[in-house]
Design a protein around this motif. Structure first.
Motif, PDB file in Angstrom:
ATOM      1  N   VAL B  59     -15.673  48.492-111.172  1.00 41.04           N
ATOM      2  CA  VAL B  59     -16.760  47.844-110.421  1.00 41.04           C
ATOM      3  C   VAL B  59     -18.011  48.723-110.424  1.00 41.04           C
ATOM      4  O   VAL B  59     -19.130  48.215-110.556  1.00 41.04           O
ATOM      5  CB  VAL B  59     -16.307  47.486-108.985  1.00 41.04           C
ATOM      6  N   LEU B 182     -26.846  58.242 -97.871  1.00 37.58           N
ATOM      7  CA  LEU B 182     -27.734  57.079 -97.831  1.00 37.58           C
ATOM      8  C   LEU B 182     -27.596  56.318 -96.522  1.00 37.58           C
ATOM      9  O   LEU B 182     -28.435  55.492 -96.178  1.00 37.58           O
ATOM     10  CB  LEU B 182     -27.380  56.114 -98.969  1.00 37.58           C
ATOM     11  N   TYR B 183     -26.518  56.612 -95.794  1.00 37.92           N
ATOM     12  CA  TYR B 183     -26.155  55.760 -94.669  1.00 37.92           C
ATOM     13  C   TYR B 183     -25.224  56.577 -93.787  1.00 37.92           C
ATOM     14  O   TYR B 183     -24.559  57.499 -94.262  1.00 37.92           O
ATOM     15  CB  TYR B 183     -25.452  54.517 -95.236  1.00 37.92           C
ATOM     16  N   GLY B 186     -19.343  55.857 -94.387  1.00 37.63           N
ATOM     17  CA  GLY B 186     -18.884  55.940 -95.776  1.00 37.63           C
ATOM     18  C   GLY B 186     -19.131  54.622 -96.492  1.00 37.63           C
ATOM     19  O   GLY B 186     -19.053  53.554 -95.890  1.00 37.63           O
ATOM     20  N   LEU B 187     -19.470  54.713 -97.750  1.00 34.22           N
ATOM     21  CA  LEU B 187     -19.682  53.509 -98.569  1.00 34.22           C
ATOM     22  C   LEU B 187     -18.800  53.617 -99.807  1.00 34.22           C
ATOM     23  O   LEU B 187     -18.462  54.716-100.250  1.00 34.22           O
ATOM     24  CB  LEU B 187     -21.153  53.416 -99.001  1.00 34.22           C
ATOM     25  N   MET B 188     -18.454  52.490-100.382  1.00 30.91           N
ATOM     26  CA  MET B 188     -17.678  52.508-101.614  1.00 30.91           C
ATOM     27  C   MET B 188     -18.550  53.065-102.753  1.00 30.91           C
ATOM     28  O   MET B 188     -19.774  52.940-102.729  1.00 30.91           O
ATOM     29  CB  MET B 188     -17.210  51.094-101.971  1.00 30.91           C
ATOM     30  N   TRP B 190     -19.161  51.959-105.706  1.00 29.96           N
ATOM     31  CA  TRP B 190     -20.057  51.008-106.381  1.00 29.96           C
ATOM     32  C   TRP B 190     -21.306  50.725-105.558  1.00 29.96           C
ATOM     33  O   TRP B 190     -22.372  50.471-106.119  1.00 29.96           O
ATOM     34  CB  TRP B 190     -19.326  49.712-106.751  1.00 29.96           C
ATOM     35  N   THR B 191     -21.179  50.767-104.228  1.00 30.86           N
ATOM     36  CA  THR B 191     -22.339  50.537-103.370  1.00 30.86           C
ATOM     37  C   THR B 191     -23.342  51.679-103.545  1.00 30.86           C
ATOM     38  O   THR B 191     -24.547  51.454-103.697  1.00 30.86           O
ATOM     39  CB  THR B 191     -21.901  50.446-101.895  1.00 30.86           C
ATOM     40  N   GLY B 194     -25.072  51.380-106.859  1.00 28.88           N
ATOM     41  CA  GLY B 194     -26.088  50.333-106.822  1.00 28.88           C
ATOM     42  C   GLY B 194     -27.347  50.813-106.127  1.00 28.88           C
ATOM     43  O   GLY B 194     -28.455  50.679-106.655  1.00 28.88           O
ATOM     44  N   ILE B 195     -27.196  51.402-104.961  1.00 27.40           N
ATOM     45  CA  ILE B 195     -28.372  51.832-104.195  1.00 27.40           C
ATOM     46  C   ILE B 195     -29.148  52.894-104.984  1.00 27.40           C
ATOM     47  O   ILE B 195     -30.378  52.873-105.043  1.00 27.40           O
ATOM     48  CB  ILE B 195     -27.978  52.350-102.789  1.00 27.40           C
ATOM     49  N   TYR B 198     -30.893  51.089-108.087  1.00 27.56           N
ATOM     50  CA  TYR B 198     -31.973  50.176-107.716  1.00 27.56           C
ATOM     51  C   TYR B 198     -33.136  50.944-107.101  1.00 27.56           C
ATOM     52  O   TYR B 198     -34.299  50.618-107.346  1.00 27.56           O
ATOM     53  CB  TYR B 198     -31.482  49.087-106.756  1.00 27.56           C
TER      54      TYR B 198
END
Lengths: 203, 203
Positions: B59, B182-183, B186-188, B190-191, B194-195, B198
């Protein structure tokens, strides 16, 4: 609060008219149309280039549901399918990462089994937009006007095609729809979902 | 030109020490470790919570390769694996959308078969960073300092963990690494991919 809609998505149960053309498989056991496994049987199926791509819905939902916008509960997520079913995906849904497990969940939902986080209704895209009271609608298409990423916030509802090729089919009458584009080439549905979700959250 | 590296990725051939614990399956025919199918056999495997998640690589690569940044050829993409292999993924690569076809491609590459678009080398993460001459390196982790998305451009190389839990393992000696986030959750992988892609492309 924003709405994101995967429109005309290539996710459906195997249509009756080709059921007898599909041999039982030991690998693929799901009653969901997938062009990767049903390529031959789909040969004479209407709109076949727009159907049988549940993987597009899978990756798009993985992208949407893990976005900070969704974690902050600023997003309603809908999957509208080729055969006019609408799935409302609760923001708390932890979708299976494994593709086949995802298909297992979707098969049950599409067959009408209750799922606490995914609600199914029979309705058209136009009915959905009416029901959620969509006011300023952005329809993402490579044929749209390329807009600045910072102007996304003027919309409350985003329509992204959940299929591989072609345009979203919609009767625009009485709807306030802008056709917009993020890039001068076609992008996969999950890429558009990501750019929309991230640009609404990050300033 | 930017570099994006999926680091310590949970993609590897089935390790010898558990091979005899895995029964042949009619559904899963690949010589690639996948926790979804090898859960039991992995029970006593070292670092098992960081291994056997090729779906994360799949992914993440789908996200990276379809990003406008990659379409514009502004990105070099590398997958560094748990067992210190590095795959250089040509930007033109059209990765299989189907998970099992992806595994089929990866199995061949990891076994050393030539692929015109995916090059394999044995090397550590530190050696890779040295070889590509990474100067300003951003290591993405939820424990890092939250940065403004517009400040991403000060880095030329982005390290994103290609595994489900834990921190990237790296010897930082002699490397100019900032740990950034970024946040606040925790993020996956793929996230994060993407961030990063982009935000480097869209102003």
């Amino acid at each position: 609060m924003y709405n994101i809609i995967l429109a005309n998505s290539a996710l459906e149960l195997i249509p009756k008219e080709i059921k007898n053309k599909i041999k039982p498989s030991k690998v693929y056991k799901y009653d969901i149309l997938d062009a990767n496994y049903h390529y031959k049987a789909m040969k004479f199926l209407k709109d076949r280039e727009r159907r049988g791509r549940p993987d597009i819905v899978h990756v798009s939902l993985l992208t949407i549901l893990d976005s900070p916008l969704n974690h902050e509960r600023m997003l309603n997520t809908y999957v509208h399918t080729y055969d006019n079913k609408v799935l409302y995906i609760d923001p708390k849904t932890r979708l299976p990462r494994n593709y086949f497990r995802f298909l297992g969940v979707m098969e049950k939902v599409l067959k009408g089994y209750k799922n606490p986080l995914i609600k199914l209704e029979k309705k058209t895209l136009e009915e959905l937009l009416f029901d959620i009271n969509a006011k300023n609608i952005a329809l993402l298409t490579k044929k749209g006007k390329v807009i600045n990423i910072n102007d996304m916030k003027r919309y409350d509802t985003f329509l992204i095609g959940g299929f591989p090729y072609g345009e979203i089919r919609i009767n625009e009458e009485g709807l306030n729809i802008d056709k917009i584009s993020l890039y001068n080439k076609g992008l996969m549905a999950w890429t558009v979902c990501g750019i929309v979700c991230y640009s609404l959250y990050f300033k």
